[in-house]
Design a protein around this motif. Sequence first.
Motif, PDB file in Angstrom:
ATOM      1  N   VAL A 120       0.835  -1.205   0.000  1.00  0.00           N
ATOM      2  CA  VAL A 120       0.000   0.000   0.000  1.00  0.00           C
ATOM      3  C   VAL A 120       0.869   1.253   0.000  1.00  0.00           C
ATOM      4  O   VAL A 120       0.618   2.203  -0.762  1.00  0.00           O
ATOM      5  CB  VAL A 120      -0.940  -0.007   1.221  1.00  0.00           C
ATOM      6  CG1 VAL A 120      -1.595   1.355   1.397  1.00  0.00           C
ATOM      7  CG2 VAL A 120      -2.006  -1.078   1.065  1.00  0.00           C
ATOM      8  N   ALA A 121       1.905   1.270   0.848  1.00  0.00           N
ATOM      9  CA  ALA A 121       2.790   2.438   0.899  1.00  0.00           C
ATOM     10  C   ALA A 121       3.485   2.654  -0.440  1.00  0.00           C
ATOM     11  O   ALA A 121       3.609   3.802  -0.909  1.00  0.00           O
ATOM     12  CB  ALA A 121       3.812   2.261   2.014  1.00  0.00           C
ATOM     13  N   ALA A 122       3.933   1.560  -1.071  1.00  0.00           N
ATOM     14  CA  ALA A 122       4.624   1.693  -2.354  1.00  0.00           C
ATOM     15  C   ALA A 122       3.688   2.205  -3.446  1.00  0.00           C
ATOM     16  O   ALA A 122       4.039   3.109  -4.217  1.00  0.00           O
ATOM     17  CB  ALA A 122       5.221   0.339  -2.754  1.00  0.00           C
ATOM     18  N   ALA A 169       4.681  10.315  -8.779  1.00  0.00           N
ATOM     19  CA  ALA A 169       4.628  10.424 -10.243  1.00  0.00           C
ATOM     20  C   ALA A 169       3.820  11.645 -10.670  1.00  0.00           C
ATOM     21  O   ALA A 169       4.197  12.358 -11.620  1.00  0.00           O
ATOM     22  CB  ALA A 169       4.023   9.151 -10.834  1.00  0.00           C
ATOM     23  N   LEU A 170       2.737  11.918  -9.972  1.00  0.00           N
ATOM     24  CA  LEU A 170       1.924  13.088 -10.293  1.00  0.00           C
ATOM     25  C   LEU A 170       2.697  14.384 -10.039  1.00  0.00           C
ATOM     26  O   LEU A 170       2.665  15.313 -10.861  1.00  0.00           O
ATOM     27  CB  LEU A 170       0.642  13.067  -9.460  1.00  0.00           C
ATOM     28  CG  LEU A 170      -0.407  14.140  -9.772  1.00  0.00           C
ATOM     29  CD1 LEU A 170      -0.893  14.002 -11.201  1.00  0.00           C
ATOM     30  CD2 LEU A 170      -1.571  14.031  -8.804  1.00  0.00           C
ATOM     31  N   VAL A 171       3.414  14.435  -8.922  1.00  0.00           N
ATOM     32  CA  VAL A 171       4.206  15.627  -8.602  1.00  0.00           C
ATOM     33  C   VAL A 171       5.340  15.816  -9.611  1.00  0.00           C
ATOM     34  O   VAL A 171       5.580  16.935 -10.104  1.00  0.00           O
ATOM     35  CB  VAL A 171       4.764  15.523  -7.175  1.00  0.00           C
ATOM     36  CG1 VAL A 171       5.737  16.668  -6.884  1.00  0.00           C
ATOM     37  CG2 VAL A 171       3.636  15.532  -6.154  1.00  0.00           C
ATOM     38  N   VAL A 172       6.036  14.740  -9.947  1.00  0.00           N
ATOM     39  CA  VAL A 172       7.145  14.832 -10.902  1.00  0.00           C
ATOM     40  C   VAL A 172       6.636  15.250 -12.275  1.00  0.00           C
ATOM     41  O   VAL A 172       7.259  16.074 -12.964  1.00  0.00           O
ATOM     42  CB  VAL A 172       7.889  13.485 -10.979  1.00  0.00           C
ATOM     43  CG1 VAL A 172       8.887  13.482 -12.127  1.00  0.00           C
ATOM     44  CG2 VAL A 172       8.610  13.198  -9.666  1.00  0.00           C
ATOM     45  N   LEU A 173       5.499  14.693 -12.699  1.00  0.00           N
ATOM     46  CA  LEU A 173       4.932  15.067 -13.994  1.00  0.00           C
ATOM     47  C   LEU A 173       4.607  16.561 -14.041  1.00  0.00           C
ATOM     48  O   LEU A 173       4.923  17.254 -15.024  1.00  0.00           O
ATOM     49  CB  LEU A 173       3.674  14.244 -14.262  1.00  0.00           C
ATOM     50  CG  LEU A 173       2.915  14.557 -15.559  1.00  0.00           C
ATOM     51  CD1 LEU A 173       3.806  14.279 -16.761  1.00  0.00           C
ATOM     52  CD2 LEU A 173       1.628  13.751 -15.632  1.00  0.00           C
ATOM     53  N   ALA A 174       3.985  17.070 -12.971  1.00  0.00           N
ATOM     54  CA  ALA A 174       3.668  18.502 -12.929  1.00  0.00           C
ATOM     55  C   ALA A 174       4.942  19.343 -12.947  1.00  0.00           C
ATOM     56  O   ALA A 174       5.008  20.379 -13.639  1.00  0.00           O
ATOM     57  CB  ALA A 174       2.842  18.808 -11.681  1.00  0.00           C
ATOM     58  N   ALA A 175       5.975  18.905 -12.209  1.00  0.00           N
ATOM     59  CA  ALA A 175       7.229  19.666 -12.173  1.00  0.00           C
ATOM     60  C   ALA A 175       7.905  19.672 -13.535  1.00  0.00           C
ATOM     61  O   ALA A 175       8.425  20.710 -13.978  1.00  0.00           O
ATOM     62  CB  ALA A 175       8.155  19.063 -11.113  1.00  0.00           C
ATOM     63  N   VAL A 176       7.910  18.533 -14.215  1.00  0.00           N
ATOM     64  CA  VAL A 176       8.541  18.464 -15.541  1.00  0.00           C
ATOM     65  C   VAL A 176       7.815  19.386 -16.527  1.00  0.00           C
ATOM     66  O   VAL A 176       8.444  20.118 -17.305  1.00  0.00           O
ATOM     67  CB  VAL A 176       8.552  17.014 -16.047  1.00  0.00           C
ATOM     68  CG1 VAL A 176       8.961  16.955 -17.519  1.00  0.00           C
ATOM     69  CG2 VAL A 176       9.497  16.168 -15.208  1.00  0.00           C
ATOM     70  N   ILE A 177       6.482  19.352 -16.514  1.00  0.00           N
ATOM     71  CA  ILE A 177       5.715  20.223 -17.411  1.00  0.00           C
ATOM     72  C   ILE A 177       6.019  21.695 -17.130  1.00  0.00           C
ATOM     73  O   ILE A 177       6.218  22.498 -18.061  1.00  0.00           O
ATOM     74  CB  ILE A 177       4.213  19.936 -17.272  1.00  0.00           C
ATOM     75  CG1 ILE A 177       3.895  18.527 -17.785  1.00  0.00           C
ATOM     76  CG2 ILE A 177       3.394  20.970 -18.037  1.00  0.00           C
ATOM     77  CD1 ILE A 177       2.455  18.117 -17.578  1.00  0.00           C
ATOM     78  N   LEU A 178       6.074  22.054 -15.851  1.00  0.00           N
ATOM     79  CA  LEU A 178       6.365  23.451 -15.505  1.00  0.00           C
ATOM     80  C   LEU A 178       7.756  23.855 -15.972  1.00  0.00           C
ATOM     81  O   LEU A 178       7.949  24.962 -16.506  1.00  0.00           O
ATOM     82  CB  LEU A 178       6.244  23.647 -13.992  1.00  0.00           C
ATOM     83  CG  LEU A 178       4.842  23.575 -13.394  1.00  0.00           C
ATOM     84  CD1 LEU A 178       4.911  23.684 -11.880  1.00  0.00           C
ATOM     85  CD2 LEU A 178       3.955  24.673 -13.964  1.00  0.00           C
TER      86      LEU A 178
END
Length: 373
Positions: free
Chosen positions: A73-75, A83-92
């Motif tokens: 569950v933790a993984a 993944a959601l945070v990294v995707l948003a950071a890459v787009i920005l």
Amino acid sequence: MTPVTSLAPPWLVRAAAVGWRVLVTIGMGVVLLFIAYRIPVTLTAILVSLVFAAALAPTAIRLRARGLSRIAVAAITFIAGAALVVLAAVILIVVLVGDIRSVLGAVQAGFAEVRDQLGATDQLAALLNQLDDSLASTLTPDIAAIAGSIGNVVTVLVLGTFLTFFLLADGDRGWAWFLRQLRPWQAQAVQASASHGLDQVAWYVRRTFLLATLDGLVAGTVLTILGVPFAGALGAIAFMAGFVPYLGAVTGGAIVGLAALALGGPFAAAAVVGALIVTSIVATRMLQSTPMNSSIDVHPMLVLVALPIGVALFGVLGLLALLPITVFARAVARSVVAALDMAPPSEERDRQTAAAAELATAPDAEDALTPVG
């Protein structure tokens, strides 16, 4: 045997009871501020991991209810959230890196146009020039400062990653151990308010992300339709500003509006600012009937106090993370203060009622309080 009664009036007893609790609370606050001053990077990582874990906790609880192990569950929840945070950071990064200086120049040009149209007096012109310089220093990336903070950012990311994972895996065990150190009635009160606070933080983070995404998409779409250059970069700025409570919407709207004024004219500026305002109103109305609406039950005055403290102690991350912590602290504050009592509230009320009745009905109560001689 005549019962022993208190010579202190009830209001003084209540004032003393409140007073020592206030002193304890202030002392705890001073200690926390001292720790934050001494180890800001470590405490920033702790704050970020607490907020991130709180946002993912409801999903983790639902997955555990389906029979998955703690580690699994933790993984799953951590990888999905990261993944959601990294995707948003890459787009920005992709959208902003090449256009940030051009956007800054457009914002300054829009500000100068507004200043010229106002026909400002000398005093007002000086004030507007100061605002222009402040805006430029805020938006211009300081390469030296960024390079100097890379080590701190890496530390926060690494430490925050491990803390978030272990909070998702074993946070409930640590919480259960803490509750076992309290009296049963204290544990019950703290557990109830903490669960409510955890839900509020989770809904607050989701609400903020949703509204910021809407702001970014609406700004970028409107500017693209109108043919305004750097629409993607301006949408990214609106998205990032949406994460700052209250002040972010105003600041982001002003930046996007000024840039649109310089790049596309008054109609483009009015259209994008109007679209952002309408989006905010409609989204807020739609969320009123959802649990996300209860997550913002924090007075704006408290927000205005919390934001500068977060920036002073932890920088930009403190600006984003301190308000969720404030939401949680506000939810549990009443139960924590109640847990400082030595007896349950019902027992304390019964004891005070019994003491008052004995004092009123004792035949020699008045004589006991009368000086001899």
